[in-house]
Design a protein around this motif. Structure first.
Motif, PDB file in Angstrom:
ATOM      1  N   MET A   1       4.818 -17.903  11.065  1.00  0.00           N
ATOM      2  CA  MET A   1       5.355 -17.154   9.934  1.00  0.00           C
ATOM      3  C   MET A   1       4.591 -17.541   8.667  1.00  0.00           C
ATOM      4  SD  MET A   1       7.536 -15.018   8.636  1.00  0.00           S
ATOM      5  CE  MET A   1       8.721 -14.848   9.977  1.00  0.00           C
ATOM      6  N   PRO A   2       3.969 -16.565   7.966  1.00  0.00           N
ATOM      7  CA  PRO A   2       3.225 -16.903   6.763  1.00  0.00           C
ATOM      8  C   PRO A   2       4.162 -17.313   5.637  1.00  0.00           C
ATOM      9  CG  PRO A   2       3.394 -14.525   7.006  1.00  0.00           C
ATOM     10  CD  PRO A   2       3.972 -15.122   8.249  1.00  0.00           C
ATOM     11  N   GLU A  50       2.235  -6.755  11.698  1.00  0.00           N
ATOM     12  CA  GLU A  50       3.405  -6.034  11.192  1.00  0.00           C
ATOM     13  C   GLU A  50       3.153  -4.531  11.186  1.00  0.00           C
ATOM     14  OE1 GLU A  50       7.333  -6.477  10.170  1.00  0.00           O
ATOM     15  OE2 GLU A  50       5.903  -8.108  10.575  1.00  0.00           O
ATOM     16  N   LEU A  51       1.964  -4.138  10.776  1.00  0.00           N
ATOM     17  CA  LEU A  51       1.616  -2.715  10.715  1.00  0.00           C
ATOM     18  C   LEU A  51       1.587  -2.087  12.098  1.00  0.00           C
ATOM     19  CD1 LEU A  51       0.738  -0.302   9.000  1.00  0.00           C
ATOM     20  CD2 LEU A  51      -1.587  -1.223   9.001  1.00  0.00           C
ATOM     21  N   ASN A  52       1.140  -2.837  13.085  1.00  0.00           N
ATOM     22  CA  ASN A  52       1.071  -2.325  14.456  1.00  0.00           C
ATOM     23  C   ASN A  52       2.441  -2.059  15.069  1.00  0.00           C
ATOM     24  OD1 ASN A  52      -1.598  -1.835  15.330  1.00  0.00           O
ATOM     25  ND2 ASN A  52      -2.011  -4.036  15.424  1.00  0.00           N
ATOM     26  N   LYS A  53       3.495  -2.524  14.419  1.00  0.00           N
ATOM     27  CA  LYS A  53       4.842  -2.249  14.908  1.00  0.00           C
ATOM     28  C   LYS A  53       5.241  -0.796  14.661  1.00  0.00           C
ATOM     29  CE  LYS A  53       6.597  -6.968  14.134  1.00  0.00           C
ATOM     30  NZ  LYS A  53       7.594  -7.780  13.373  1.00  0.00           N
ATOM     31  N   THR A  54       4.608  -0.143  13.679  1.00  0.00           N
ATOM     32  CA  THR A  54       5.012   1.210  13.297  1.00  0.00           C
ATOM     33  C   THR A  54       3.881   2.225  13.361  1.00  0.00           C
ATOM     34  OG1 THR A  54       4.603   0.734  10.954  1.00  0.00           O
ATOM     35  CG2 THR A  54       6.835   0.340  11.782  1.00  0.00           C
ATOM     36  N   ASP A  55       2.657   1.768  13.617  1.00  0.00           N
ATOM     37  CA  ASP A  55       1.523   2.686  13.681  1.00  0.00           C
ATOM     38  C   ASP A  55       0.524   2.158  14.703  1.00  0.00           C
ATOM     39  OD1 ASP A  55      -0.095   4.844  13.114  1.00  0.00           O
ATOM     40  OD2 ASP A  55      -0.199   4.461  10.955  1.00  0.00           O
ATOM     41  N   ILE A  56      -0.469   2.962  15.012  1.00  0.00           N
ATOM     42  CA  ILE A  56      -1.526   2.544  15.936  1.00  0.00           C
ATOM     43  C   ILE A  56      -2.806   2.405  15.126  1.00  0.00           C
ATOM     44  CG2 ILE A  56      -2.807   3.104  18.031  1.00  0.00           C
ATOM     45  CD1 ILE A  56      -0.434   4.787  18.906  1.00  0.00           C
ATOM     46  N   ILE A  57      -3.327   1.188  15.082  1.00  0.00           N
ATOM     47  CA  ILE A  57      -4.440   0.867  14.202  1.00  0.00           C
ATOM     48  C   ILE A  57      -5.715   0.615  15.005  1.00  0.00           C
ATOM     49  CG2 ILE A  57      -5.262  -0.701  12.413  1.00  0.00           C
ATOM     50  CD1 ILE A  57      -2.857   1.085  11.635  1.00  0.00           C
ATOM     51  N   GLU A  58      -6.787   1.206  14.550  1.00  0.00           N
ATOM     52  CA  GLU A  58      -8.082   1.054  15.217  1.00  0.00           C
ATOM     53  C   GLU A  58      -8.752  -0.272  14.865  1.00  0.00           C
ATOM     54  OE1 GLU A  58     -12.280   3.220  14.457  1.00  0.00           O
ATOM     55  OE2 GLU A  58     -10.650   4.549  15.095  1.00  0.00           O
ATOM     56  N   THR A  59      -8.566  -0.737  13.637  1.00  0.00           N
ATOM     57  CA  THR A  59      -9.167  -1.997  13.203  1.00  0.00           C
ATOM     58  C   THR A  59      -8.667  -3.127  14.106  1.00  0.00           C
ATOM     59  OG1 THR A  59      -9.095  -1.144  10.944  1.00  0.00           O
ATOM     60  CG2 THR A  59      -9.539  -3.504  11.215  1.00  0.00           C
ATOM     61  N   VAL A 192       4.583 -10.721  -4.677  1.00  0.00           N
ATOM     62  CA  VAL A 192       3.372 -11.206  -4.017  1.00  0.00           C
ATOM     63  C   VAL A 192       3.550 -12.603  -3.458  1.00  0.00           C
ATOM     64  CG1 VAL A 192       0.973 -11.888  -4.422  1.00  0.00           C
ATOM     65  CG2 VAL A 192       1.827  -9.728  -5.362  1.00  0.00           C
ATOM     66  N   LEU A 193       4.243 -13.457  -4.192  1.00  0.00           N
ATOM     67  CA  LEU A 193       4.382 -14.855  -3.780  1.00  0.00           C
ATOM     68  C   LEU A 193       5.595 -15.116  -2.902  1.00  0.00           C
ATOM     69  CD1 LEU A 193       3.237 -16.620  -7.050  1.00  0.00           C
ATOM     70  CD2 LEU A 193       1.905 -16.098  -4.990  1.00  0.00           C
ATOM     71  N   ASN A 194       6.278 -14.044  -2.513  1.00  0.00           N
ATOM     72  CA  ASN A 194       7.385 -14.181  -1.571  1.00  0.00           C
ATOM     73  C   ASN A 194       6.835 -14.439  -0.174  1.00  0.00           C
ATOM     74  OD1 ASN A 194       9.428 -12.948   0.479  1.00  0.00           O
ATOM     75  ND2 ASN A 194      10.612 -13.211  -1.402  1.00  0.00           N
ATOM     76  N   GLN A 195       7.539 -15.250   0.607  1.00  0.00           N
ATOM     77  CA  GLN A 195       7.036 -15.613   1.939  1.00  0.00           C
ATOM     78  C   GLN A 195       6.936 -14.417   2.885  1.00  0.00           C
ATOM     79  OE1 GLN A 195       9.627 -18.398   3.848  1.00  0.00           O
ATOM     80  NE2 GLN A 195      11.381 -17.019   3.903  1.00  0.00           N
ATOM     81  N   ASP A 196       7.663 -13.341   2.583  1.00  0.00           N
ATOM     82  CA  ASP A 196       7.616 -12.155   3.446  1.00  0.00           C
ATOM     83  C   ASP A 196       6.791 -11.027   2.839  1.00  0.00           C
ATOM     84  OD1 ASP A 196       9.201 -13.199   5.498  1.00  0.00           O
ATOM     85  OD2 ASP A 196      11.059 -12.680   4.443  1.00  0.00           O
ATOM     86  N   PHE A 197       5.822 -11.375   2.003  1.00  0.00           N
ATOM     87  CA  PHE A 197       5.067 -10.323   1.315  1.00  0.00           C
ATOM     88  C   PHE A 197       4.314  -9.426   2.293  1.00  0.00           C
ATOM     89  CE2 PHE A 197       1.249  -8.988  -1.266  1.00  0.00           C
ATOM     90  CZ  PHE A 197       1.929  -7.978  -1.932  1.00  0.00           C
ATOM     91  N   HIS A 198       3.856  -9.974   3.412  1.00  0.00           N
ATOM     92  CA  HIS A 198       3.178  -9.136   4.401  1.00  0.00           C
ATOM     93  C   HIS A 198       4.101  -8.028   4.907  1.00  0.00           C
ATOM     94  CE1 HIS A 198       5.415 -12.009   6.780  1.00  0.00           C
ATOM     95  NE2 HIS A 198       5.179 -11.324   7.879  1.00  0.00           N
ATOM     96  N   LYS A 199       5.400  -8.320   5.001  1.00  0.00           N
ATOM     97  CA  LYS A 199       6.365  -7.313   5.431  1.00  0.00           C
ATOM     98  C   LYS A 199       6.602  -6.291   4.322  1.00  0.00           C
ATOM     99  CE  LYS A 199       8.848 -10.343   8.652  1.00  0.00           C
ATOM    100  NZ  LYS A 199      10.167 -10.925   9.017  1.00  0.00           N
ATOM    101  N   THR A 200       6.561  -6.741   3.086  1.00  0.00           N
ATOM    102  CA  THR A 200       6.729  -5.830   1.953  1.00  0.00           C
ATOM    103  C   THR A 200       5.589  -4.824   1.901  1.00  0.00           C
ATOM    104  OG1 THR A 200       7.852  -7.584   0.709  1.00  0.00           O
ATOM    105  CG2 THR A 200       7.039  -5.707  -0.548  1.00  0.00           C
ATOM    106  N   ILE A 201       4.371  -5.308   2.123  1.00  0.00           N
ATOM    107  CA  ILE A 201       3.220  -4.401   2.172  1.00  0.00           C
ATOM    108  C   ILE A 201       3.371  -3.421   3.330  1.00  0.00           C
ATOM    109  CG2 ILE A 201       0.762  -4.244   2.713  1.00  0.00           C
ATOM    110  CD1 ILE A 201       0.235  -6.662   1.083  1.00  0.00           C
TER     111      ILE A 201
END
Length: 229
Positions: A1-2, A50-59, A192-201
């Protein structure tokens, strides 16, 4: 967990780089940059998961999403050699999923964007013909409360006049003049400095989906609604 430490150290480095944007300083502080870059890679990996949970990413990886900090100054009036932010982009997979996600990590200027930055001439004409025929399919999204709350308005360069082949009095001219179609959401430093910022993005990326889905439908169907893939 970041946690917040993933961005705290990189942001400290970027603040120092702003004041010392030259090769001599950068080379003397290369270890600090490498440590910051390691944190950003880890953050990007969490964001991709996190993004791969809701979309299909090529990167394929978070690391592959990142842009280089070394600027190409050949054609720029600004000759500072390094970017003072960390950024990256994720490509959506398959021909049916159009649009790209972008993230920009910078002290007091962190945001995400998404959309269509450089449609080729064929796609641009295809988009305009669709919007001329059925502008409400995009208008409903742009005028929704959720879109306005998260993104404000559609962004992108616009022509001053009507595009070639279209009338300046066309009811959809406000949409037809766009040369790019993209959206943006900005974040406070507290977020930005919240521990769950990756989820916010990732949540804001997910909020882009109605816009992406609409544009994907436009780009993958003809004027009769039939697939062109």
């Amino acid at each position: 967990m970041p946690d917040s430490s993933l961005l705290v150290q990189p942001f400290k480095f970027l603040n120092r780089l702003r004041k010392n944007n030259n090769r001599e300083w950068f080379n003397k502080n290369k270890d600090e940059y490498l440590e910051a870059h390691k944190h950003i890679i880890e953050f990007a990996e969490h964001l991709l998961a996190e993004l791969n949970k809701t979309d299909i990413i090529e990167t394929p990886t978070g690391k592959k999403s990142l842009y280089r900090i070394y600027r190409d100054v050949r054609f720029s009036k600004d000759k500072t050699p390094y970017s003072t932010y960390f950024g990256g982009g994720f490509r959506r997979a398959t021909e049916e999923r159009r649009g790209g996600y972008y993230f920009h990590l910078e002290p007091d200027n962190t945001y995400v964007g998404g959309g269509f930055w450089g449609p080729n001439s064929q796609d641009m004409m295809h988009i305009r013909k669709h919007l001329q025929q059925e502008p409400d399919m995009l208008r409903e999204i742009l005028e929704s409360k959720k879109f306005k709350t998260n993104f404000g308005q559609l962004r992108g360069e616009q022509l001053k006049r009507a595009p070639k082949g279209f009338d300046i009095d066309d009811p959809a001219i406000d949409l037809l003049r766009y040369k790019q179609y993209w959206v943006r959401h900005e974040f406070s430093m507290e977020e930005v400095l919240n521990q769950d910022f990756h989820k916010t993005i990732a949540k804001q990326f997910q909020n882009m989906r109605p816009f992406f889905d609409c544009m994907s439908e436009i780009l993958t169907t003809d004027l009769n609604g039939q697939s062109v893939l």
